[in-house]
Design an enzyme around this catalytic site. Structure first.
Site, PDB file in Angstrom:
ATOM      1  N   ARG A  36      34.418  10.725  35.200  1.00  0.00           N
ATOM      2  CA  ARG A  36      33.667  11.528  34.231  1.00  0.00           C
ATOM      3  C   ARG A  36      32.578  10.634  33.657  1.00  0.00           C
ATOM      4  O   ARG A  36      32.851   9.515  33.214  1.00  0.00           O
ATOM      5  CB  ARG A  36      34.612  12.003  33.126  1.00  0.00           C
ATOM      6  CG  ARG A  36      33.952  12.608  31.912  1.00  0.00           C
ATOM      7  CD  ARG A  36      33.436  14.014  32.215  1.00  0.00           C
ATOM      8  NE  ARG A  36      32.637  14.521  31.116  1.00  0.00           N
ATOM      9  CZ  ARG A  36      33.100  15.290  30.153  1.00  0.00           C
ATOM     10  NH1 ARG A  36      34.351  15.637  30.133  1.00  0.00           N
ATOM     11  NH2 ARG A  36      32.292  15.703  29.207  1.00  0.00           N
ATOM     12  N   GLU A  44      29.471  24.155  32.551  1.00  0.00           N
ATOM     13  CA  GLU A  44      30.471  24.501  33.560  1.00  0.00           C
ATOM     14  C   GLU A  44      29.763  25.158  34.740  1.00  0.00           C
ATOM     15  O   GLU A  44      28.683  25.728  34.593  1.00  0.00           O
ATOM     16  CB  GLU A  44      31.517  25.441  32.960  1.00  0.00           C
ATOM     17  CG  GLU A  44      32.318  24.826  31.828  1.00  0.00           C
ATOM     18  CD  GLU A  44      33.134  23.626  32.272  1.00  0.00           C
ATOM     19  OE1 GLU A  44      33.714  23.661  33.383  1.00  0.00           O
ATOM     20  OE2 GLU A  44      33.208  22.652  31.513  1.00  0.00           O
ATOM     21  N   ARG A  78      40.906  11.612  34.611  1.00  0.00           N
ATOM     22  CA  ARG A  78      39.679  11.039  35.179  1.00  0.00           C
ATOM     23  C   ARG A  78      39.333   9.753  34.448  1.00  0.00           C
ATOM     24  O   ARG A  78      39.550   9.641  33.242  1.00  0.00           O
ATOM     25  CB  ARG A  78      38.504  12.013  35.038  1.00  0.00           C
ATOM     26  CG  ARG A  78      38.692  13.309  35.772  1.00  0.00           C
ATOM     27  CD  ARG A  78      37.562  14.269  35.492  1.00  0.00           C
ATOM     28  NE  ARG A  78      37.566  14.639  34.076  1.00  0.00           N
ATOM     29  CZ  ARG A  78      36.798  15.575  33.544  1.00  0.00           C
ATOM     30  NH1 ARG A  78      35.944  16.244  34.277  1.00  0.00           N
ATOM     31  NH2 ARG A  78      36.868  15.846  32.257  1.00  0.00           N
TER      32      ARG A  78
END
Length: 145
Positions: A36, A44, A78
């Site tokens: 990330r 999104e 992540r």
């Protein structure tokens, strides 16, 4: 991989405008890691400008070596990292193009980012061309399953 470590990895996949997958290590012992990008939140994929944000990240990084500075791990497992592809700071590039928001809860160590968002907003770049752009955290809350 230890946090605060820096290394070079090959970008092998793009998830969305702030997430990528890298392959790190030596041949035969590669490790794939989802990363990330620190301090930003991109739209999104189903949100306005989500696909454009992903495409821009792909243009910047896909099949490129990325310099990563690990900072943290998020709630999805992540690794959170400062990411540079071809010498370009990815967070700055996404903000400059108007394809991400500064994610304030994690941006305290990235004061250079807020002015880039302000500049993109003032010029109507990317998602800022919309009358009322919706932040991804609001979108996720409204479209929770």
């Amino acid at each position: 991989m230890p946090l605060a470590a820096s290394l070079f990895c090959l970008v092998v996949a793009i998830g969305d405008g702030d997430t990528l997958t890298v392959r790190c290590g030596a041949p035969g012992t590669y490790t794939q890691v989802r990363v990330r990008v620190a301090a930003i939140d991109a739209p999104e994929l189903r949100q306005a400008f989500g696909q454009k944000s992903r495409q821009n990240l792909a243009r910047l990084c896909f099949r490129q070596n990325a310099a990563l500075q690990w900072l943290d791990e998020d709630s999805y497992g992540r690794k959170v990292a400062n990411v540079r592809c071809n010498g370009t700071d990815v967070a700055s590039a996404q903000l400059r193009a108007g394809l991400a928001w500064v994610y304030a809860p994690y941006a305290q160590h990235h004061p250079h980012l807020a002015p880039l968002q302000h500049q993109a907003r003032s010029s109507g770049a990317g998602l800022w061309s919309q009358k009322r752009p919706q932040a991804p955290w609001d979108y996720r809350r409204r479209h929770a399953r």
